[in-house]
Structure formats: C-alpha cells, structure tokens
Design an enzyme around this catalytic site. Sequence first.
Site, short mmCIF file in Angstrom:
data_model
loop_
_atom_site.label_atom_id
_atom_site.label_comp_id
_atom_site.label_asym_id
_atom_site.label_seq_id
_atom_site.Cartn_x
_atom_site.Cartn_y
_atom_site.Cartn_z
N GLY A 189 4.13 4.54 6.10
CA GLY A 189 4.68 4.98 5.95
C GLY A 189 6.16 4.47 6.36
O GLY A 189 6.06 2.87 7.22
N VAL A 190 7.62 4.38 6.53
CA VAL A 190 8.81 4.19 6.01
C VAL A 190 8.61 3.84 7.34
O VAL A 190 9.34 2.82 7.87
CB VAL A 190 9.65 4.72 5.55
N CYS A 239 0.95 -1.20 0.13
CA CYS A 239 -0.15 -0.14 -0.20
C CYS A 239 0.89 1.31 -0.01
O CYS A 239 1.40 1.33 0.85
CB CYS A 239 -1.29 0.15 0.87
N ASN A 244 4.19 -6.82 12.64
CA ASN A 244 3.26 -4.96 11.92
C ASN A 244 2.26 -5.25 11.38
O ASN A 244 1.47 -4.33 10.91
CB ASN A 244 4.48 -4.82 10.32
N TYR A 245 1.22 -6.30 11.82
CA TYR A 245 -0.02 -6.58 11.65
C TYR A 245 -0.30 -6.77 12.94
O TYR A 245 -0.91 -6.88 13.54
CB TYR A 245 -0.41 -7.88 11.58
C1 LIG Z 1 -3.66 -0.64 3.98
C2 LIG Z 1 -2.47 -0.86 4.80
C3 LIG Z 1 -1.33 -2.33 4.19
C4 LIG Z 1 -0.48 -2.23 4.52
N1 LIG Z 1 0.12 -3.80 3.68
C5 LIG Z 1 1.36 -3.93 4.48
C6 LIG Z 1 1.91 -4.21 3.69
O1 LIG Z 1 1.65 -5.15 1.88
N2 LIG Z 1 3.06 -5.73 4.27
C7 LIG Z 1 3.62 -5.15 5.56
O2 LIG Z 1 4.62 -6.15 5.53
N3 LIG Z 1 2.82 -4.44 6.22
C8 LIG Z 1 1.74 -4.09 5.73
N4 LIG Z 1 0.92 -3.23 6.74
C9 LIG Z 1 1.20 -3.02 8.00
C10 LIG Z 1 2.20 -1.81 8.15
O3 LIG Z 1 3.44 -2.47 8.23
C11 LIG Z 1 2.06 -0.84 9.66
O4 LIG Z 1 1.61 -0.97 9.86
C12 LIG Z 1 3.08 -0.49 9.88
O5 LIG Z 1 3.69 -0.03 11.20
C13 LIG Z 1 2.62 0.97 9.42
O6 LIG Z 1 3.76 1.95 9.15
P1 LIG Z 1 3.24 3.59 9.58
O7 LIG Z 1 4.76 4.26 9.58
O8 LIG Z 1 2.54 3.60 8.22
O9 LIG Z 1 2.82 3.68 10.97
P2 LIG Z 1 3.04 4.50 11.88
O10 LIG Z 1 1.04 3.95 13.07
O11 LIG Z 1 2.91 5.76 11.71
O12 LIG Z 1 3.51 3.94 12.95
C14 LIG Z 1 3.33 2.14 13.40
C15 LIG Z 1 4.02 2.22 14.73
O13 LIG Z 1 5.98 2.35 14.69
C16 LIG Z 1 6.02 3.75 15.28
N5 LIG Z 1 6.90 4.45 14.54
C17 LIG Z 1 6.77 5.24 13.25
N6 LIG Z 1 7.11 5.64 12.75
C18 LIG Z 1 8.70 6.11 13.76
C19 LIG Z 1 9.97 6.21 13.70
N7 LIG Z 1 9.97 7.16 12.36
N8 LIG Z 1 10.84 5.70 14.79
C20 LIG Z 1 9.78 5.05 15.56
N9 LIG Z 1 8.86 4.40 15.53
C21 LIG Z 1 8.45 4.59 14.75
C22 LIG Z 1 4.97 4.09 15.48
O14 LIG Z 1 4.90 4.94 16.89
C23 LIG Z 1 3.92 3.19 16.00
O15 LIG Z 1 3.88 2.67 17.25
C24 LIG Z 1 -0.37 -2.79 5.74
C25 LIG Z 1 -0.97 -1.32 6.92
C26 LIG Z 1 -2.97 -1.32 6.33
C27 LIG Z 1 -2.73 0.28 7.03
#
Ligand SMILES: Cc1cc2nc3c(=O)[nH]c(=O)nc-3n(C[C@H](O)[C@H](O)[C@H](O)COP(=O)(O)OP(=O)(O)OC[C@H]3O[C@@H](n4cnc5c(N)ncnc54)[C@H](O)[C@@H]3O)c2cc1C
Length: 530
Positions: free
Chosen positions: A177-178, A173, A470-471
């Site tokens: 976020g990274v 998706c 991550n889930y």
């Molecule tokens: C629509 C959708 C599709 C997805 N597809 C996939 C997929 O194909 N494969 C897969 O593996 N996963 C997938 N995921 C799961 C996704 O990898 C995780 O939800 C991931 O943690 C999201 O990262 P984020 O930065 O967007 O989230 P956030 O909600 O910003 O962060 C997630 C966690 O990481 C922490 N965090 C964020 N940024 C930092 C930082 N800079 N330093 C330290 N901690 C930080 C946050 O505090 C939180 O605990 C998907 C999720 C969704 C909703």
Amino acid sequence: MQINPACILSIFLLSFISISGASSAHNENDFLECLTVQFHRSNSDSDSIYTPKNVSYLSILQSSIRNLRPASNSRQKPVVIITPEHESEIQAAIYCSKKHGIQLKVRSGGHDYEGLSYISQTPFFIVDMRNLRSISIDTEKNTAWVQTGATLGELYYTISQKSKTLAFTAGVCPTVGVGGHFSGGGYGMMSRKHGIAADHIIDAKLIDANGKILDRESMGEDLFWAIRGGGGTSFGIVVAFKVQLIVIPETVTVFNVSRTLEQNATQLVHRWQYFADKIDDNLLLRLFLRSFNSSNGKRTIGAFFTSLYLGRVDDLLPIMQQKFPELGLVKEDCTEMPWIESTLFFAGFQGESLDVLLNRTQVSTAYSKAKSDSVMQPIPEHGLESIWNFLEEEEENGAELQFSPYGGRINDFSESEIPFPHRSGNIFMIHYGVGWADNAEYQRHINWIRRLYSFMARYVSKSPRAAYFNYRDLDIGMNNIKGNTSYRQASVWGFKYFNNNFRRLVKVKTEVDPTNFFRNEQSVPPTSTQ
Ligand SMILES: Cc1cc2nc3c(=O)[nH]c(=O)nc-3n(C[C@H](O)[C@H](O)[C@H](O)COP(=O)(O)OP(=O)(O)OC[C@H]3O[C@@H](n4cnc5c(N)ncnc54)[C@H](O)[C@@H]3O)c2cc1C
Ligand SMILES: *[C@@H]1O[C@H](CO)[C@@H](O)[C@H](O)[C@H]1NC(C)=O
Ligand SMILES: *[C@@H]1O[C@H](CO)[C@@H](O)[C@H](O)[C@H]1NC(C)=O
Ligand SMILES: *[C@@H]1O[C@H](CO)[C@@H](O)[C@H](O)[C@H]1NC(C)=O
Ligand SMILES: *[C@@H]1O[C@H](CO)[C@@H](O)[C@H](O)[C@H]1NC(C)=O
Ligand SMILES: *[C@@H]1O[C@H](CO)[C@@H](O)[C@H](O)[C@H]1NC(C)=O
Ligand SMILES: *[C@@H]1O[C@H](CO)[C@@H](O)[C@H](O)[C@H]1NC(C)=O
C-alpha cells in the site's frame, strides 16, 4: 516458500484468534453509536462501518493480511472496521476514537511485518483506506496525486496507461500500500538511479489529531518532513501524497542469474560488495541468497543476482564486463522490455497481462518474520560461509537473505533531508526473512532468525545498529502497551530506524500531537508525556 519479493505465496488458512478482549462492551457500544451519529451528520451512510456482526467483517479484516504471525498471536479483534469514502468519515472516526478511548489503527495495504495496522493489545478499530485510492496523473508536470489506499501495482499500472517514459521509484510487490510504504521510505529496483519513494513526495493531504485537513503549506515544513520516511502513523492519517514522477527510457533490461557454491557463489557475493553501491547508477544488482536443491539434487546455496538496468542490453554488457567479469553475464541472460513489464518480472508475474497489477486480492499468506541491517564494510568470505551455514539449517523453511545496494541517487541527499537516514557510508541493506506454514514450529524459526541477527552484529553498522523502518521489527524495541513511553525508551528503536533524525521526529510529534493520540507499538512519542 519464498517471502519476498516474489509476491506469490502459498495459501494457508487464516486463523485470527477470536478472544473478545478485556475491553468494556459499554465503551464499544458508545463508540459505535458515536460513529453512526457522526457519519449520519456528515451525510455519509453507515455502509462503510463493519461490525463483527456484518457478514463481510471477517473477509474485510483478512483481505490485506500478508503475514499470519501477528494475527495468530493477537488477542483482540477490531471493534469495528471502517472503509471511508470521504474525509468526513475519517474526521468522525478521530472524534469518536478520542471521545470513547478506542484506539485508532490505520491500514492502507496491510503489509506491515508486525501487523501494526490491524492488530492491537488494547481495544481498537481499523480505518481501512481501501476505498480512497484514486490516482490522478499530470503528464505535463510529471506529477501524480495518489490516495494512500492505492497499491503500488495500481500506481504503476495507471502511470503506464498515460506514458511509456514515466514511472515511479518504489517497492517490488504490487499489493504493497502507498500509505505505509511512502510514509516509511520505499526502496525499489530503481533506487540507485532515482532514490526512494519518499524522496519524491512534493505535497500531501493529512488529517491531524484535531481532525483538521492539512496540505504541505498548512502543515508546515516540519510535519511535512516527518511524514516522508518517519512513518505516517505517529502524526496523522495521510489521505494522499503528491509525487514527482520520474522519466525513464522506453526500454529497460532485466536479468536474474543464479550461481551456486560450486559456481563460486561465495567469491562472487564477496566481490559484489566492492562495487554494488558504486557501479553505474542505471544498474541495480540485488542479491537473493538461499539454500536449495540444485538440478543434480545436491544441496547448495544459491545466489540470485536479480537486476534492472535502465537502458539497452548492449550498453549493459560492457559495464558488467568491466566491473564484474567474474559473473560471466551474457546477452542470453538478459531481456529487454518496457519498464512496466519489468515490474511484473520482479514480482514474479512475468508473461501475465498487466491487469495482474490491479489485483488487490491476497487471501494467500504465510507465517513470517523479518529483520534488517545495514552494511558499511564488506563481509569477509568466511563471514559469508557462516551465513551459508545458517541458511542450510533452515533449508526447507523459506529462509532467505536479500542484499539491496545503496549508493547512487540515495547518497545525493544528506542524512537529515528526510527521516530515512541510510545514505552515504552504507553499502547495502540486508533483509533477513524466514517463512513457515506450520506454526507448531514457530519458536524454532524465531530463534533461528534471532540467532542469525545476533551473529551478524560483528559485520554490520553499530551505534546505532541501523534498521529499515519499512521492514518493521518489534524485536529492536517497542513502546509500552499501556501508558506513555519515555523518549529514552523509544530511543532504543528510534535511533536504529532514524538515527539522529529521531530527535526531530520527537520534536515534531510534541508539536502536532502532544497528547499522543496517534500511537502504536513503535510510534514516535511526544516529550510532553514524560
Ligand atoms: C510482500 C512484501 C513486499 C515488500 N516489498 C518491499 C519493497 O520492495 N521495498 C520496500 O521498501 N518495502 C517493501 N515491503 C515493506 C513495506 O514497504 C512496508 O510493510 C509498508 O509499510 C507497507 O505499507 P502498507 O500500506 O501496505 O502497510 P500497512 O500495514 O497498511 O501500514 C504500515 C504502517 O503504516 C501505517 N499507515 C498505513 N497507511 C497509513 C496512512 N494512510 N496514514 C498514516 N499511516 C498509515 C500503518 O498504521 C502501519 O503502521 C514489502 C512488504 C511485503 C509484505
Ligand atoms: C454489512 O455491510 C454491507 C456493506 O457496507 C451492508 O450492505 C450490509 O447491510 C451490512 N450488513 C449488516 C448485517 O450490517
Ligand atoms: C571458480 O573460481 C576458480 C578460481 O578463481 C576458477 O578457476 C573457476 O573457473 C571458477 N569456476 C566457475 C564455475 O566460474
Ligand atoms: C532436497 O533434497 C533433499 C534430500 O535429497 C530432500 O529430502 C528434500 O525434500 C529436497 N527438497 C526440495 C524442496 O526438493
Ligand atoms: C530468480 O530465479 C530464482 C531461481 O529460479 C527464482 O526463485 C526467483 O523467483 C527469480 N526471481 C525473479 C525476480 O524472477
Ligand atoms: C487475484 O489474485 C488472487 C490470489 O492470487 C486470485 O485467486 C484471483 O483469481 C485473482 N483475480 C483476478 C481477477 O485475476
Ligand atoms: C500520558 O501523558 C499525558 C499527557 O502528558 C497525560 O495526560 C497522561 O496522564 C499520561 N498517561 C499516563 C498513563 O501516564
């Protein structure tokens, strides 16, 4: 309604409950003043501080929320949201958070399934990384420095502008976020050939609990190990990751073929389990399962074989003919395209211009709940039939199972190479998801997914019953909301996500953050707090 990975969701209104928490307003004011003073001192203006009075506060808060469920259950709104543009602002935030006891939550893409990056039950504020999202690519060394506020879409797009044969292995998706994704693993359509995102991290920039800016060398190998799959949140704020890019062919092949029960879906899914992790590494056949109305109006189960082959269709067909003739894949089912186009295909944006990868806007969202499992022995046909019964129960409600194969490059690493432990011995991962629009039925959907999860215990990994970090799933155990959490209590969820790596994560945590400054509902606890 589909949850994942087609990243387009229907639009519903977000009703972030606004109950001012039990926190003392006094503390909050002192905290705010501290922030303003510290920002001023470091010569940054306070433009990146959003208090609830600011007209943009709510839109910033909601902008990257993907799941209405956590927010709708949440009692507190952040005291303030900051959107740093400089590291000094993050250092200031850490300093003031410590001084005034307002909990820090960091958010990159906001996709956390339980909303841990933007909700809390104690007074808190958000460090939103959205403005720290530069990406610089070195096409000689095939590496990239990626700031954690960048999205996967931005990364994929930026790589594609530099080279037709470079890519990165991460999720589907584009708005993910990274920051969260890389630090928690990062599974995608190329993972059998190239592993997960965290396997490719070669350096990082992290700000620790003392506000120190560290890189790989200064943080040491233990901490560097921990943030590659152990989650960033427990250890610090990751500002950027340096990754090794991967080399791919100019043309790849995709297909997405469906089979219903009448077309032997049960037998095909059963058969799939015997080769999905062993077939040619260039091929990843992912399975999506849900109940739907077929074209003749009859209710059935659809098995969607959604696949990427890193090569040409003429090389793919013989492999399919040899390993999975039962599917009857033909050339017409397949489309050749550059890798970057395939990222649009898997995200459900086929035919749109590449710019769609840069769109971070996602006001659209729904209520959802997900869980995960790891499968080590094929599920028998009668087991699959029971799963179909569950899916039929939730027919109109966006219930879906994803079977994502392991094997290939994933197994080239030992279980302890990085905290992500799901290597040899695992055939595939299950992602259970249910989404809904009308929250009046909240409990029914939650009960449904929990019943299914409980039923599945007999078919999946045991002791520990593995889950993918991550889930995120708070059902599998969580920390105390207030006070410290013992190693023993955290082990309940810790071993599911990390298996034996959990021990080393606790050791690292105890060394780098003994007072447990960086914490959340599922953060690694230090042993010093027991
Ligand atoms: C629509 C959708 C599709 C997805 N597809 C996939 C997929 O194909 N494969 C897969 O593996 N996963 C997938 N995921 C799961 C996704 O990898 C995780 O939800 C991931 O943690 C999201 O990262 P984020 O930065 O967007 O989230 P956030 O909600 O910003 O962060 C997630 C966690 O990481 C922490 N965090 C964020 N940024 C930092 C930082 N800079 N330093 C330290 N901690 C930080 C946050 O505090 C939180 O605990 C998907 C999720 C969704 C909703
Ligand atoms: C709200 O934030 C914006 C952007 O930082 C800033 O320009 C504006 O002055 C702020 N408004 C208030 C009322 O604080
Ligand atoms: C389903 O399987 C049966 C028995 O193996 C076979 O005869 C039949 O042709 C298959 N049907 C389809 C649509 O592939
Ligand atoms: C599927 O068919 C049933 C029964 O015909 C109908 O009630 C339902 O609305 C249909 N669902 C969808 C999504 O079309
Ligand atoms: C695969 O096909 C199904 C059914 O048409 C569709 O719902 C799904 O979004 C498709 N997936 C991709 C990646 O195109
Ligand atoms: C970005 O996506 C949102 C939500 O899907 C959409 O409303 C908006 O028009 C898109 N913006 C651009 C510039 O395409
Ligand atoms: C948690 O642990 C820290 C560090 O050992 C200690 O200072 C603090 O008092 C503990 N808090 C509670 C509520 O036990």
